[in-house]
Every structure is written in structure tokens, then in C-alpha cells.
Design a protein around this motif. Structure first.
Motif, PDB file in Angstrom:
ATOM      1  N   LYS B   2       0.821  -1.216   0.000  1.00 36.65           N
ATOM      2  CA  LYS B   2       0.000   0.000   0.000  1.00 36.65           C
ATOM      3  C   LYS B   2       0.856   1.267   0.000  1.00 36.65           C
ATOM      4  O   LYS B   2       0.446   2.296  -0.528  1.00 36.65           O
ATOM      5  CB  LYS B   2      -0.999  -0.003   1.161  1.00 36.65           C
ATOM      6  CG  LYS B   2      -0.431   0.165   2.534  1.00 36.65           C
ATOM      7  CD  LYS B   2      -1.556   0.276   3.542  1.00 36.65           C
ATOM      8  CE  LYS B   2      -0.997   0.337   4.949  1.00 36.65           C
ATOM      9  NZ  LYS B   2      -2.018   0.382   5.965  1.00 36.65           N
ATOM     10  N   TYR B   3       2.078   1.164   0.577  1.00 35.03           N
ATOM     11  CA  TYR B   3       2.940   2.343   0.602  1.00 35.03           C
ATOM     12  C   TYR B   3       3.426   2.701  -0.801  1.00 35.03           C
ATOM     13  O   TYR B   3       3.607   3.881  -1.108  1.00 35.03           O
ATOM     14  CB  TYR B   3       4.110   2.117   1.559  1.00 35.03           C
ATOM     15  CG  TYR B   3       3.631   1.834   2.970  1.00 35.03           C
ATOM     16  CD1 TYR B   3       2.927   2.809   3.687  1.00 35.03           C
ATOM     17  CD2 TYR B   3       3.807   0.596   3.556  1.00 35.03           C
ATOM     18  CE1 TYR B   3       2.440   2.545   4.953  1.00 35.03           C
ATOM     19  CE2 TYR B   3       3.329   0.327   4.825  1.00 35.03           C
ATOM     20  CZ  TYR B   3       2.633   1.302   5.522  1.00 35.03           C
ATOM     21  OH  TYR B   3       2.138   1.044   6.761  1.00 35.03           O
ATOM     22  N   VAL B   4       3.622   1.680  -1.629  1.00 33.99           N
ATOM     23  CA  VAL B   4       4.011   1.929  -3.036  1.00 33.99           C
ATOM     24  C   VAL B   4       2.863   2.638  -3.755  1.00 33.99           C
ATOM     25  O   VAL B   4       3.074   3.612  -4.489  1.00 33.99           O
ATOM     26  CB  VAL B   4       4.368   0.600  -3.752  1.00 33.99           C
ATOM     27  CG1 VAL B   4       4.685   0.845  -5.209  1.00 33.99           C
ATOM     28  CG2 VAL B   4       5.543  -0.070  -3.067  1.00 33.99           C
ATOM     29  N   GLY B   7       2.659   6.184  -2.680  1.00 32.04           N
ATOM     30  CA  GLY B   7       3.709   6.952  -3.364  1.00 32.04           C
ATOM     31  C   GLY B   7       3.304   7.295  -4.791  1.00 32.04           C
ATOM     32  O   GLY B   7       3.500   8.431  -5.248  1.00 32.04           O
ATOM     33  N   LEU B   8       2.731   6.316  -5.477  1.00 31.01           N
ATOM     34  CA  LEU B   8       2.304   6.542  -6.869  1.00 31.01           C
ATOM     35  C   LEU B   8       1.171   7.571  -6.937  1.00 31.01           C
ATOM     36  O   LEU B   8       1.128   8.398  -7.850  1.00 31.01           O
ATOM     37  CB  LEU B   8       1.858   5.219  -7.503  1.00 31.01           C
ATOM     38  CG  LEU B   8       2.975   4.258  -7.882  1.00 31.01           C
ATOM     39  CD1 LEU B   8       2.399   2.937  -8.350  1.00 31.01           C
ATOM     40  CD2 LEU B   8       3.854   4.856  -8.974  1.00 31.01           C
ATOM     41  N   ILE B   9       0.261   7.490  -5.959  1.00 33.09           N
ATOM     42  CA  ILE B   9      -0.854   8.456  -5.932  1.00 33.09           C
ATOM     43  C   ILE B   9      -0.313   9.874  -5.724  1.00 33.09           C
ATOM     44  O   ILE B   9      -0.745  10.813  -6.388  1.00 33.09           O
ATOM     45  CB  ILE B   9      -1.884   8.076  -4.835  1.00 33.09           C
ATOM     46  CG1 ILE B   9      -2.629   6.792  -5.232  1.00 33.09           C
ATOM     47  CG2 ILE B   9      -2.877   9.209  -4.581  1.00 33.09           C
ATOM     48  CD1 ILE B   9      -3.520   6.212  -4.160  1.00 33.09           C
ATOM     49  N   VAL B  51      -1.635  11.556   8.946  1.00 27.56           N
ATOM     50  CA  VAL B  51      -0.695  12.649   9.223  1.00 27.56           C
ATOM     51  C   VAL B  51       0.643  12.387   8.525  1.00 27.56           C
ATOM     52  O   VAL B  51       1.207  13.296   7.903  1.00 27.56           O
ATOM     53  CB  VAL B  51      -0.521  12.833  10.759  1.00 27.56           C
ATOM     54  CG1 VAL B  51       0.625  13.782  11.055  1.00 27.56           C
ATOM     55  CG2 VAL B  51      -1.806  13.356  11.372  1.00 27.56           C
ATOM     56  N   VAL B  52       1.129  11.153   8.593  1.00 30.25           N
ATOM     57  CA  VAL B  52       2.398  10.809   7.927  1.00 30.25           C
ATOM     58  C   VAL B  52       2.246  10.951   6.406  1.00 30.25           C
ATOM     59  O   VAL B  52       3.123  11.490   5.725  1.00 30.25           O
ATOM     60  CB  VAL B  52       2.844   9.367   8.302  1.00 30.25           C
ATOM     61  CG1 VAL B  52       4.092   8.963   7.524  1.00 30.25           C
ATOM     62  CG2 VAL B  52       3.116   9.272   9.799  1.00 30.25           C
ATOM     63  N   PHE B  53       1.088  10.498   5.877  1.00 26.96           N
ATOM     64  CA  PHE B  53       0.813  10.614   4.441  1.00 26.96           C
ATOM     65  C   PHE B  53       0.816  12.093   4.015  1.00 26.96           C
ATOM     66  O   PHE B  53       1.413  12.456   3.008  1.00 26.96           O
ATOM     67  CB  PHE B  53      -0.550   9.978   4.132  1.00 26.96           C
ATOM     68  CG  PHE B  53      -0.951  10.044   2.685  1.00 26.96           C
ATOM     69  CD1 PHE B  53      -0.493   9.101   1.783  1.00 26.96           C
ATOM     70  CD2 PHE B  53      -1.796  11.052   2.230  1.00 26.96           C
ATOM     71  CE1 PHE B  53      -0.863   9.167   0.440  1.00 26.96           C
ATOM     72  CE2 PHE B  53      -2.171  11.128   0.895  1.00 26.96           C
ATOM     73  CZ  PHE B  53      -1.698  10.169   0.006  1.00 26.96           C
ATOM     74  N   TYR B 162      -5.664  -6.172   0.364  1.00 26.48           N
ATOM     75  CA  TYR B 162      -4.588  -6.813  -0.397  1.00 26.48           C
ATOM     76  C   TYR B 162      -3.239  -6.686   0.307  1.00 26.48           C
ATOM     77  O   TYR B 162      -2.403  -7.576   0.246  1.00 26.48           O
ATOM     78  CB  TYR B 162      -4.512  -6.235  -1.818  1.00 26.48           C
ATOM     79  CG  TYR B 162      -5.576  -6.785  -2.726  1.00 26.48           C
ATOM     80  CD1 TYR B 162      -5.668  -8.154  -2.974  1.00 26.48           C
ATOM     81  CD2 TYR B 162      -6.509  -5.951  -3.320  1.00 26.48           C
ATOM     82  CE1 TYR B 162      -6.668  -8.671  -3.798  1.00 26.48           C
ATOM     83  CE2 TYR B 162      -7.511  -6.447  -4.138  1.00 26.48           C
ATOM     84  CZ  TYR B 162      -7.583  -7.811  -4.376  1.00 26.48           C
ATOM     85  OH  TYR B 162      -8.561  -8.314  -5.173  1.00 26.48           O
ATOM     86  N   HIS B 163      -3.046  -5.559   0.975  1.00 23.16           N
ATOM     87  CA  HIS B 163      -1.808  -5.331   1.721  1.00 23.16           C
ATOM     88  C   HIS B 163      -1.673  -6.383   2.828  1.00 23.16           C
ATOM     89  O   HIS B 163      -0.607  -6.984   3.003  1.00 23.16           O
ATOM     90  CB  HIS B 163      -1.831  -3.913   2.313  1.00 23.16           C
ATOM     91  CG  HIS B 163      -0.620  -3.583   3.114  1.00 23.16           C
ATOM     92  ND1 HIS B 163       0.590  -3.275   2.535  1.00 23.16           N
ATOM     93  CD2 HIS B 163      -0.424  -3.535   4.457  1.00 23.16           C
ATOM     94  CE1 HIS B 163       1.476  -3.045   3.489  1.00 23.16           C
ATOM     95  NE2 HIS B 163       0.882  -3.198   4.673  1.00 23.16           N
TER      96      HIS B 163
END
Lengths: 277, 170
Positions: B2-4, B7-9, B51-53, B162-163
Motif C-alpha cells: 500500500k505504501y508503493v 507513493g504513486l498516488i 498525518v504521515v501521508f 490486499y496489503h
């Protein structure tokens, strides 16, 4: 691990805030070079911005094509008429050209050009409503440096404010932080052309002397007194003059010749012998 | 995984926001897609993650096109924190609640950015045009965000599923 970090939540927040304020303060000052992180970030974004801009332009051109289909017949007749009149004009200009060349040779005239021009494509724009900047696909690898002037064949665009290896950011003359030395072409009076107008489409020209006379329709060009812009590059046309109040200085509203919403390619003014033509 | 995708978003939004041709213009003002993204993230994601996002999204914008590094990061982080804090106390599935929270969130972020920029030398005249710009962008974000909330929420749930699946099955 996460619990351990959360136990130090308050000191961590304080450290983060201090680092952030320090970074903002450091980057808010005028810097000759951007940081390595900014350079890498901007260069990484270049291919994506370039590709997306290409796709966007292609779609817009197709839409425009469809829209022009309706008026194609009348437009064609108009253009044929225009071609006939231009052909006559070309013949006349060829005569002038020959005459000009002959006179130049006779006077031993040296064609002194002080600057080279580098063509750059606009691949991005400022994401914010509060800044008017554009991103170009040429950086210091192509000879672009901070403080260089950016123009089009229509007139002044702005100044390079930061450069990475493969991209550069240009502060447009309509930005609130922009101020350019200009002069009224008809009288030669000096004015200061400032951006930051509420409509973000016009400029404000303020006279540097009380005797300055500016009228609607006057053309403002660069004065050449600063080290940024060469002399006599068109800036815009005066469309309104605010009346003097209590014998104070006036200001003129100037419409730039450059359409900043339709910029595709621009020219970066390089010192002579620094770049390609 | 999900972090990938996150990042793409962020990358996609950044490219969309900084596109060379001015695309969508609302009453003469550009919508702030990145701000809309972090506001929606604050409504959809758990508070700490949002918040991190928001911080990462703001930092990406600052590094790629910003004038003050970490100003957007700070503003977005604070906005996501407040948005998450407020939206937890209301029924976020209600369209009006979403609309109001997105409107206020956008306006707050714009004001914070302008105040922050003014504190570091980029002052701006507080004319009617400035307030009009804030209102226009807030209204655009509110309407678009309120409509995008449900599809993005579903997408996020699927992404988390999925993650977790990938994490457990290796």
C-alpha cells in the motif's frame, strides 16, 4: 518499537517543528543553488511532467481541431485573401532587404548581438494559486543559471529563480514578487513594472519620475538598466491609467504581450557564447 | 504494497497539479488537488497514518516545486491532524458533513500557508481577490472531495485488504 517511539512523542514533535522551521527559514533566503534533495526531486519529476504535458497538449489540440472544423470554410477564404496580400508584401520586403544589406556593407556595420538564446519547453506550472511560476525542461546541464531572463518572440516572460540539472523554475512577471525595469517606448520615461495584480493577468507600471507621462496605448519595453533583461524587449501595452490623486504618483495598468496561459516554448537569454541558437 | 500505491498516488497528483497546460480552472483559480488528496486521506485513513501521508505529500510538493521546503509539509500535516480530529466526532458518511469539513479544511490550509509564507517574507495583500481565491478553491475541493470520498474509501479498503493478504501470505 512503535510504543517506544510514541513514548517520546512530545520531544519528537518539538524536534520536528524546530527542524521544519529551520528548513523553511534556510530555504526562504535567496540561494544561488538548490539543495541536492530538491535537485534530485525536480529532475525525477521532469519526465513525468514532460509526458503528461505532451498528452494534455495533444488532447487540447484535437479538441481545438474539432472546434475549428465548423468555421473552416470561411477561415480558408480569409487566409487565401491574406496570402495574396502577404505575397505582395514579401516582394516589397525583399527589395528592402537587398537595399538594407547594401547599405550595411557600405557603412561597414557590425551586427553585434550580445546574447544567445536557448529554446526550452514549458513542462510544468506552480501548483499553488499564490505563486506564478513555470517549470522548463532545461537546467544547468544546458547552461541555464539563476537570474537569467526568459522571453518569447512576443515579449518578456520572467526570470529563472532556481535551477536543477535538467529543469529550471521561472518566476513570471505577473507574480507578486516580480519587479522589472521598463521604459515607455514613445517617451523613453523609466517605469517600474510590477506583478501581483488581483486578476493575475495584468501588470502595474509605476513611474520613477514625477514628470513621466503615460497614456493608454503606450508600449512598455525593458529598460536594459538591470543586468537581467536586455534592452527593448516588449513587456506590454498600457490599457488604463489611474488618475493622480493629491498630486501623488500615478500607476498604469499594463496588459502583457505574452499570454501566460498558452506558453509552450520560451527562450532563455544566455550570455553570448554560452549556448545553442 | 500500500505504501508503493500511496507513493504513486502522490506522484500522479503532483504531476496533475503541476501540468504545463492549465487544465481545470474554477472561477479563475486552480484547484489544489494535493490538498484535496490529504483531506480525503484524513477522512479515510487512520489518524496517525493520514498525518504521515500528509507530511510526505507536502514534502514531495515542496521538494519538487516549492519555494519554502517543509512549509507545505507542515501545513498539510497540521490540516490532516485537525481534519481527522474533527471528522471523527461527526458522521462522515453524511454528504453535508463531508462538504463542510472539506470546505473548512481547505480554507484553513490556504490560510495557514499564506500566514506561513508571510512569516518568511512572501507577504501578500489581503485583498478581496485573495479571499475570493480561498473561497473558490475551498468550494471546488468541497464539492469534488465530497463526491470522490466514497469511491476512494472503497479503493482504500481494497488496498488495505490486499496489503494484509500479501503480508500474511508472504
Amino acid at each position: 518499537m512503535l510504543e517506544h517511539i510514541l513514548r517520546w512523542k512530545v520531544p519528537l514533535i518539538i524536534v520536528l517543528v524546530v527542524i521544519m522551521v529551520g528548513t523553511i527559514h534556510y530555504t526562504s533566503t535567496s540561494r544561488l543553488k538548490i539543495s541536492l534533495l530538491e535537485g534530485v526531486g525536480r529532475d525525477l519529476l521532469v519526465p513525468f511532467q514532460w509526458a503528461f504535458t505532451k498528452v494534455q497538449r495533444f488532447v487540447l489540440h484535437q479538441v481545438e481541431k474539432v472546434q475549428t472544423l465548423r468555421t473552416l470554410k470561411t477561415r480558408n477564404a480569409e487566409l487565401e485573401e491574406l496570402v495574396r496580400s502577404l505575397q505582395a508584401e514579401v516582394l516589397e520586403l525583399r527589395n528592402y532587404k537587398r537595399e538594407n544589406e547594401w547599405l550595411r556593407e557600405a557603412l561597414d556595420f557590425k551586427n553585434e548581438r550580445e546574447h544567445d538564446l536557448l529554446v526550452a519547453e514549458v513542462i510544468g506550472r506552480s501548483p499553488s494559486n499564490w505563486e506564478s511560476t513555470i517549470i522548463l525542461n532545461k537546467g544547468f546541464a544546458h547552461g541555464v543559471a539563476k537570474g537569467m531572463a526568459v522571453v518569447t518572440n512576443e515579449g518578456v516572460v520572467g526570470t529563472v529563480i532556481s535551477v536543477s540539472r535538467y529543469s529550471s523554475t521561472v518566476l513570471l512577471i505577473i507574480d507578486a514578487q516580480s519587479a522589472t525595469g521598463g521604459l515607455v517606448q514613445s517617451t523613453g520615461d523609466l517605469v517600474l513594472v510590477e506583478g501581483g495584480q488581483p486578476d493575475r493577468e495584468t501588470l502595474m507600471a509605476r513611474p520613477l519620475s514625477r514628470d513621466t507621462v503615460v497614456e493608454v496605448g503606450d508600449v512598455i519595453v525593458t529598460s536594459g538598466l538591470s543586468t537581467v533583461f536586455p534592452k527593448n524587449i516588449p513587456v506590454g501595452e498600457v490599457i488604463a491609467v489611474e488618475p493622480r490623486q493629491q498630486n501623488l504618483s500615478f500607476a498604469a495598468v499594463v496588459r502583457p504581450f505574452v499570454d501566460f496561459n498558452r506558453l509552450e516554448y520560451v527562450l532563455v537569454v544566455l550570455p553570448q557564447g554560452n549556448g545553442e541558437n | 504494497m500500500k505504501y508503493v500505491v500511496y507513493g504513486l498516488i502522490i506522484l500522479l497528483t503532483l504531476v496533475l497539479q503541476t501540468a504545463g497546460v492549465p487544465g481545470v480552472v474554477f472561477f479563475g483559480f486552480k484547484p489544489e488537488f494535493m490538498l484535496l488528496l490529504i483531506l480525503l486521506a484524513a477522512m479515510i485513513m487512520p489518524p496517525a497514518e493520514a498525518v504521515v501521508f500528509a507530511f510526505c505529500a507536502g514534502l514531495a510538493q515542496d521538494v519538487a516545486v516549492g519555494r519554502f521546503i517543509t512549509l507545505h509539509a507542515g501545513v498539510f500535516m497540521l490540516t490532516a491532524l485537525l481534519e481527522g480530529f474533527v471528522i471523527q466526532r461527526f458522521y462522515r458518511e453524511n454528504f453535508i458533513v463531508r462538504l463542510c469539513s472539506l470546505f473548512i479544511g481547505t480554507a484553513l490550509a490556504e490560510l495557514l500557508y499564506l500566514l506561513g509564507a508571510a512569516s518568511f517574507g512572501l507577504s501578500r495583500a489581503w485583498t478581496a481577490a485573495t479571499w475570493w481565491a480561498i473561497l473558490a478553491v475551498s468550494a471546488f475541493n468541497a464539492f469534488l472531495g465530497a463526491l470522490l470520498y466514497r469511491p476512494l474509501s472503497k479503493l482504500h479498503k481494497r488496498l488495505v485488504y490486499y496489503h494484509e493478504l500479501l503480508k500474511r501470505t508472504g
